[in-house]
Scaffold this motif. Structure first.
Motif, PDB file in Angstrom:
ATOM      1  N   PRO A 192      17.309  11.158  64.050  1.00 16.40           N
ATOM      2  CA  PRO A 192      17.063  10.075  63.292  1.00 16.40           C
ATOM      3  C   PRO A 192      15.478   9.916  63.165  1.00 16.40           C
ATOM      4  O   PRO A 192      14.643  10.897  63.727  1.00 16.40           O
ATOM      5  N   ARG A 213      16.899  17.717  70.869  1.00 13.54           N
ATOM      6  CA  ARG A 213      18.090  16.921  71.322  1.00 13.54           C
ATOM      7  C   ARG A 213      19.124  17.060  70.634  1.00 13.54           C
ATOM      8  O   ARG A 213      20.228  17.250  71.218  1.00 13.54           O
ATOM      9  N   ALA A 214      18.738  17.301  69.206  1.00 12.90           N
ATOM     10  CA  ALA A 214      20.113  17.535  68.237  1.00 12.90           C
ATOM     11  C   ALA A 214      20.601  18.989  68.546  1.00 12.90           C
ATOM     12  O   ALA A 214      21.857  19.226  68.606  1.00 12.90           O
ATOM     13  N   SER A 241      26.381   8.030  67.248  1.00 11.35           N
ATOM     14  CA  SER A 241      26.775   9.352  66.458  1.00 11.35           C
ATOM     15  C   SER A 241      27.518  10.263  67.404  1.00 11.35           C
ATOM     16  O   SER A 241      28.390  10.970  67.079  1.00 11.35           O
ATOM     17  N   MET A 242      27.133  10.059  68.760  1.00  9.11           N
ATOM     18  CA  MET A 242      27.891  10.970  69.667  1.00  9.11           C
ATOM     19  C   MET A 242      29.342  10.513  70.185  1.00  9.11           C
ATOM     20  O   MET A 242      29.862  11.193  71.097  1.00  9.11           O
ATOM     21  N   GLY A 243      29.525   9.417  69.479  1.00  7.24           N
ATOM     22  CA  GLY A 243      30.785   8.791  69.814  1.00  7.24           C
ATOM     23  C   GLY A 243      30.878   7.964  71.336  1.00  7.24           C
ATOM     24  O   GLY A 243      31.927   7.725  71.560  1.00  7.24           O
ATOM     25  N   LEU A 268      17.715   4.568  75.110  1.00  7.76           N
ATOM     26  CA  LEU A 268      16.874   5.549  74.426  1.00  7.76           C
ATOM     27  C   LEU A 268      17.136   5.384  72.818  1.00  7.76           C
ATOM     28  O   LEU A 268      16.213   5.404  72.097  1.00  7.76           O
ATOM     29  N   ASP A 269      18.112   5.601  72.414  1.00  8.36           N
ATOM     30  CA  ASP A 269      18.548   5.361  71.130  1.00  8.36           C
ATOM     31  C   ASP A 269      20.193   5.167  70.536  1.00  8.36           C
ATOM     32  O   ASP A 269      20.987   6.140  70.923  1.00  8.36           O
ATOM     33  N   LYS A 288      24.193   7.613  83.069  1.00  4.62           N
ATOM     34  CA  LYS A 288      23.951   8.354  81.860  1.00  4.62           C
ATOM     35  C   LYS A 288      24.020   7.933  80.492  1.00  4.62           C
ATOM     36  O   LYS A 288      23.072   7.960  79.578  1.00  4.62           O
ATOM     37  N   GLU A 289      25.165   6.945  80.287  1.00  3.99           N
ATOM     38  CA  GLU A 289      25.684   6.394  79.144  1.00  3.99           C
ATOM     39  C   GLU A 289      24.440   5.109  78.897  1.00  3.99           C
ATOM     40  O   GLU A 289      23.977   4.950  77.884  1.00  3.99           O
ATOM     41  N   ASP A 295       6.460   7.071  86.402  1.00  3.60           N
ATOM     42  CA  ASP A 295       7.011   7.383  85.042  1.00  3.60           C
ATOM     43  C   ASP A 295       8.388   8.112  85.186  1.00  3.60           C
ATOM     44  O   ASP A 295       8.810   8.854  84.217  1.00  3.60           O
ATOM     45  N   ASN A 326      25.302  14.231  75.567  1.00  7.88           N
ATOM     46  CA  ASN A 326      26.223  13.202  75.939  1.00  7.88           C
ATOM     47  C   ASN A 326      27.583  13.439  75.094  1.00  7.88           C
ATOM     48  O   ASN A 326      28.654  13.170  75.644  1.00  7.88           O
ATOM     49  N   GLY A 327      27.281  13.963  73.750  1.00  8.32           N
ATOM     50  CA  GLY A 327      28.598  14.030  72.851  1.00  8.32           C
ATOM     51  C   GLY A 327      29.527  15.182  73.543  1.00  8.32           C
ATOM     52  O   GLY A 327      30.675  14.946  73.007  1.00  8.32           O
ATOM     53  N   GLY A 371      31.215  11.414  67.414  1.00 10.70           N
ATOM     54  CA  GLY A 371      31.457  12.205  68.560  1.00 10.70           C
ATOM     55  C   GLY A 371      31.906  13.475  68.177  1.00 10.70           C
ATOM     56  O   GLY A 371      32.480  14.192  69.210  1.00 10.70           O
ATOM     57  N   SER A 408      19.987  14.192  77.119  1.00 11.64           N
ATOM     58  CA  SER A 408      20.835  12.949  76.735  1.00 11.64           C
ATOM     59  C   SER A 408      21.524  13.320  75.206  1.00 11.64           C
ATOM     60  O   SER A 408      22.391  12.828  75.035  1.00 11.64           O
ATOM     61  N   GLY A 409      21.065  14.254  74.509  1.00 10.59           N
ATOM     62  CA  GLY A 409      21.606  14.879  73.541  1.00 10.59           C
ATOM     63  C   GLY A 409      22.946  15.430  73.715  1.00 10.59           C
ATOM     64  O   GLY A 409      23.926  15.717  72.938  1.00 10.59           O
ATOM     65  N   ARG A 438      28.912  14.732  84.748  1.00  8.04           N
ATOM     66  CA  ARG A 438      27.556  14.910  84.970  1.00  8.04           C
ATOM     67  C   ARG A 438      27.109  16.203  84.529  1.00  8.04           C
ATOM     68  O   ARG A 438      27.904  17.152  84.487  1.00  8.04           O
ATOM     69  N   ILE A 491      10.918   8.751  81.126  1.00 10.77           N
ATOM     70  CA  ILE A 491      12.144   9.934  81.184  1.00 10.77           C
ATOM     71  C   ILE A 491      11.241  11.228  80.675  1.00 10.77           C
ATOM     72  O   ILE A 491      10.132  11.070  79.958  1.00 10.77           O
ATOM     73  N   PHE A 510      13.761   5.965  68.687  1.00 11.29           N
ATOM     74  CA  PHE A 510      13.676   6.514  70.006  1.00 11.29           C
ATOM     75  C   PHE A 510      12.634   5.668  70.715  1.00 11.29           C
ATOM     76  O   PHE A 510      11.897   5.096  70.087  1.00 11.29           O
ATOM     77  N   TYR A 548      21.974  15.232  64.835  1.00 10.77           N
ATOM     78  CA  TYR A 548      21.684  14.345  63.974  1.00 10.77           C
ATOM     79  C   TYR A 548      20.032  13.993  64.573  1.00 10.77           C
ATOM     80  O   TYR A 548      19.762  13.851  65.777  1.00 10.77           O
ATOM     81  N   MET A 558      21.558   7.351  67.654  1.00  8.47           N
ATOM     82  CA  MET A 558      22.232   8.710  68.137  1.00  8.47           C
ATOM     83  C   MET A 558      23.496   8.654  69.078  1.00  8.47           C
ATOM     84  O   MET A 558      24.423   9.474  69.013  1.00  8.47           O
ATOM     85  N   LEU A 616      29.611  16.012  76.790  1.00  6.96           N
ATOM     86  CA  LEU A 616      29.898  15.717  78.223  1.00  6.96           C
ATOM     87  C   LEU A 616      31.220  14.673  78.392  1.00  6.96           C
ATOM     88  O   LEU A 616      31.802  14.977  79.129  1.00  6.96           O
ATOM     89  N   GLY A 617      30.992  13.814  77.781  1.00  5.54           N
ATOM     90  CA  GLY A 617      31.900  12.609  77.704  1.00  5.54           C
ATOM     91  C   GLY A 617      31.712  11.568  78.872  1.00  5.54           C
ATOM     92  O   GLY A 617      30.803  11.877  79.750  1.00  5.54           O
ATOM     93  N   LEU A 618      32.509  10.397  78.890  1.00  6.06           N
ATOM     94  CA  LEU A 618      32.074   9.401  79.906  1.00  6.06           C
ATOM     95  C   LEU A 618      32.165   9.880  81.285  1.00  6.06           C
ATOM     96  O   LEU A 618      33.019  11.059  81.398  1.00  6.06           O
TER      97      LEU A 618
END
Ligand SMILES: Nc1ncnc2c1ncn2[C@@H]1O[C@H](COP(=O)(O)OP(=O)(O)OP(=O)(O)O)[C@@H](O)[C@H]1O
Ligand SMILES: [Mg+2]
Lengths: 247, 307
Positions: A78, A149-150, B173-175, B166-167, B159-160, B221, A100-101, A70, A97-98, A108, A89, A83, A76, B170, A103-105
Motif C-alpha cells: 500500500p 513485507r509483501a 488483505s491478509m484475511g 501497523l497497517d 501478533k494480530e 524503541d 500473518n497471511g 487471505g 508482520s507480512g 507463532r 518495531i 503504515f 500488496y 494490509m 501463519l493464521g491466528l
C-alpha cells in the motif's frame, strides 16, 4: 492462463460509479504500470483485486480462482502513509508482520518464516538495517520495507500503490530495478504511479485508467495524444504531451 | 512512617484490608500496564477514557441491586465498547464523536441511576476516587482471574494486534478479522479498567492505562521491552503509591497516579536516547550516538529508573 484476470469489473463507492467495464490480464514476468489522474480509481482497482471492496459486477480471478482476502498469491504494497511508522518495531519484525497471511491466528513464526523474512530483506537490500526501528528510516528505505513485507508472503502477484511517490531519482531507479528483477523472477507485477518517466522506463506495459480503461499496451504503442488527453483530461497544449512524444 | 511499620501493618490481622488492597492495586496496574501499550501505540486514549466512564451505570445498577460492582461495570463497559465499535463503522460521524456521545451518555445514565439509591453520596465518592477499604474477598479472585484471562488473550493475539495497529489495510488483505480484533481489544481495555476501579477510582483509572505505557515508550524503541517495562512501572507506582497513601493518609488513587506521573516525567528527562538530558548532552558535544550505540536500547529494561 493469466495469473490475474479482471473481467468486466464494475465498482461503486458511496453510491457513485468508480470503475466500469474493466478488463485486465496480468501474466508472470510482466511489469505493468497503471496510470491515471487523481481519483481515476487506481487504488480502488487494486483493492478490488485484493477483494477488499465489494464489486457490483464482473469478477477477479487469481490463478483461475475468485479473489478473496487471505489468499497468499497476492502481495500488496500500500501507499507508505498507510503504515504506522512511529510504532516501536524493528525492520525485520515489520517484515515478519507480512507473514500473518500464512501463519493464521494464534500461530507463532517458526524457522521457515524467519527464512522467508531473511530472503525478503536480502531481495530489497535491507539486511544491514534489519534491527533498526522503522521510525528511523528514510522514505526510500521505508518503501523497501513495505516491498519486503509483501515478498515475505512469497506471492506470485505483486500490487504496488504509488511506490515512487516522494522518492528521489536514484531511489526510484533502485526500486525500478528491483521491480524489473522481480518480474524477471516470474512475478506478475502491477503498480500505480504518477511518474510517467519512471513508468515508461521500467514497465513492459502501461494501462491508462480513468474510471474505465482508456488504453493498454507497450509504451511505444501509446503515442496517440488523444489517449493521454482523454485519460488525464488535459488540453492539447499540456506539457504532458511533450513528455509522451519523447517516449 | 517507615517501611518496617508499613510491613508490620501489612501483616496485622486487624488491617486485613491492606494486603488485599495492595494485591488488587498491583494486579490491576500490571494488567493495565500491558493492555495500555496497545492503547498508547494506537492512540486509543480517548477510548480508554470512554470505557472508564461507561462502566459507571453498570456499577450504579450493581450498587442499587447490591450485586458485584466488578461484574456490573464489566457488563456496562463491554456493552458500550461494542456500541462504539459498531457505530464507528458508519463513516459519516468520526469515531471520536461517537466515543464522545457514548461517554457522556453512559456517565449521565449512571448519575441518574445512582441518585435513586438512598445515601449515595458516600458511595459515589468511593466510585470516583477509589478506596482501599471495603473490598470483598470475592473481588480478589475476580480480579486475579480476569487479569490472567486478559494477559492470556494478549499473549495469544499479540501478533494480530500488532499487525492491525501497523497497517489495517494490509491486515484486511491478509484475511485477518480486523473488526473482531478491534472488538476484542476494546473488551480487553474495558476489563482492565473495570478491575482497576476499586482502588484507583473512576476518574483516575485512565492514568493506570496510559501513564506507565507512555513512560515505557519513552524508554525504549522495542515493543517487547515496552510491554515488560510498562507493567513493571505500573506495579511499582501501585506499591509506592499505596505505601505513601497509607503513611500520609492521602487518597490512594491520587497518590498512585502521582507516582506514575513522576516516573513518566523522570523517563522524559532521563530516557537513554530521546530523553531531554540525552539530547542536551549530545548538543554540548557528548559522543555522537550512532548505530553502534543503538543496540544499547536493548538493555533499557535493566536500567529502568528507580523513582
Ligand atoms: N470510501 C469511499 N467512498 C466513496 N467514494 C470513494 C471512497 N474512496 C474513494 N472514493 C472515490 O472513488 C474514486 C477513486 O478513488 P481512488 O482512491 O481509487 O483514486 P486513485 O486513482 O487511487 O487516486 P490517487 O491518484 O489520488 O491516489 C474517487 O473519485 C474517490 O472520490
Ligand atoms: Mg490512490
Amino acid at each position: 492462463m493469466s495469473e490475474l484476470k479482471v473481467d468486466q469489473l464494475e465498482v461503486d463507492l458511496g453510491g457513485r460509479p468508480v470503475l466500469r467495464d474493466i478488463h485486465l490480464c496480468l501474466d508472470r514476468g510482466e511489469l505493468v504500470g497503471l496510470l491515471g489522474p487523481n481519483g481515476a480509481g487506481k487504488t480502488t482497482l487494486l483493492r478490488a483485486i485484493l477483494g477488499l471492496t465489494g464489486i457490483r459486477a464482473g469478477r477477479v480471478l487469481v490463478g483461475g480462482r475468485p479473489s478473496r482476502p487471505g489468499r497468499c498469491e497476492i502481495g500488496y504494497v500500500p501507499q507508505r502513509h498507510e503504515f504506522t511508522w512511529d510504532f516501536p518495531i524493528s525492520v525485520e519484525q515489520a517484515v515478519m508482520s507480512g507473514r500473518n497471511g500464512r501463519l493464521g491466528l494464534f500461530r507463532r513464526p517458526g524457522v521457515s518464516d524467519w527464512q522467508a523474512v531473511n530472503e525478503a530483506l536480502d531481495r530489497v537490500q535491507l539486511v544491514e538495517l534489519r534491527r533498526r526501528p522503522v521510525g528511523e528510516l528514510s522514505g526510500g528505505q521505508r518503501q523497501r520495507v513495505l516491498v519486503a513485507r509483501a515478498l515475505a508472503l512469497a506471492p506470485r502477484i505483486l500490487l504496488l500503490d504509488e511506490p515512487f511517490t516522494g522518492l528521489d531519482m536514484p531511489t526510484q531507479e533502485l526500486l525500478g530495478e528491483l521491480f524489473t528483477r522481480l518480474a524477471g523472477e516470474e512475478h506478475a507485477v502491477l503498480m500505480t504511479t504518477h511518474d510517467l518517466v519512471a513508468a515508461v522506463d521500467t514497465c513492459s506495459r502501461l494501462v491508462l485508467l480513468n474510471g474505465r480503461i482508456i488504453a493498454d499496451g507497450h509504451p511505444t504503442d501509446l503515442q496517440d495524444a488523444t489517449l493521454w488527453t482523454t485519460t488525464f483530461g488535459v488540453s492539447d497544449t499540456s506539457p504532458l504531451l511533450k513528455l509522451v512524444k519523447a517516449i | 512512617m517507615s517501611i518496617t511499620d508499613f510491613l508490620t501493618d501489612l501483616f496485622n490481622p486487624n488491617l486485613a484490608f491492606l494486603p488485599k488492597a495492595l494485591a488488587i492495586a498491583v494486579m490491576s496496574s500490571i494488567v493495565c500496564g500491558v493492555v495500555g501499550c496497545y492503547v498508547v501505540l494506537r492512540g486509543m486514549a480517548f477510548i480508554g477514557d470512554a470505557v472508564a466512564h461507561a462502566v459507571f451505570p453498570g456499577i450504579a445498577v450493581a450498587f442499587v441491586l447490591q450485586g458485584s460492582l466488578v461484574l456490573g461495570g464489566a457488563v456496562a463497559g463491554v456493552a458500550t465498547a461494542l456500541l462504539i465499535a459498531i457505530f464507528a463503522q458508519n463513516r459519516r460521524v468520526k469515531e471520536d464523536s461517537i466515543i464522545g456521545v457514548f461517554l457522556v451518555g453512559a456517565f449521565a445514565l449512571g448519575i441518574v441511576i445512582i441518585s435513586q439509591a438512598p445515601g449515595y453520596a458516600g458511595s459515589l465518592q468511593q466510585f470516583l476516587f477509589g478506596s482501599i477499604t471495603g473490598i470483598p474477598d470475592r473481588d480478589l479472585y475476580v480480579v486475579g482471574g480476569a487479569g490472567l484471562v486478559i494477559l492470556g488473550l494478549v499473549l495469544a493475539l499479540h501478533k494480530e494486534f500488532v499487525a492491525v495497529c501497523l497497517d489495517r489495510e494490509m491486515s484486511r488483505s491478509m484475511g485477518l478479522p480486523v473488526f473482531w480484533l478491534d472488538i476484542v481489544l476494546y473488551v480487553l481495555v474495558t476489563l482492565a479498567v473495570v478491575i482497576s476501579l476499586q482502588t484507583i477510582g473512576n476518574i483516575l483509572v485512565l492514568a493506570l492505562l496510559i501513564t506507565p505505557a507512555a513512560a515505557a515508550r519513552l524508554l525504549t524503541d522495542r515493543l517487547g521491552a515496552m510491554m515488560l517495562l510498562s507493567p513493571v512501572i505500573g506495579g511499582l507506582a501501585a506499591v509506592i503509591g499505596l505505601f505513601l497513601s497509607w503513611s500520609y493518609d492521602t487518597p490512594v488513587g491520587g497518590t498512585i497516579v502521582l507516582i506514575a506521573t513522576a516516573i513518566f516525567l523522570t523517563a522524559w528527562l532521563l530516557a537513554p536516547r530521546h530523553g531531554l538530558l540525552a539530547k542536551r548532552w549530545r548538543r554540548v558535544g557528548g559522543p555522537g550516538r550512532t548505530d553502534v550505540t543503538r543496540r544499547s536500547s536493548l538493555s533499557t529494561p535493566a536500567s529502568a529508573p528507580a523513582p
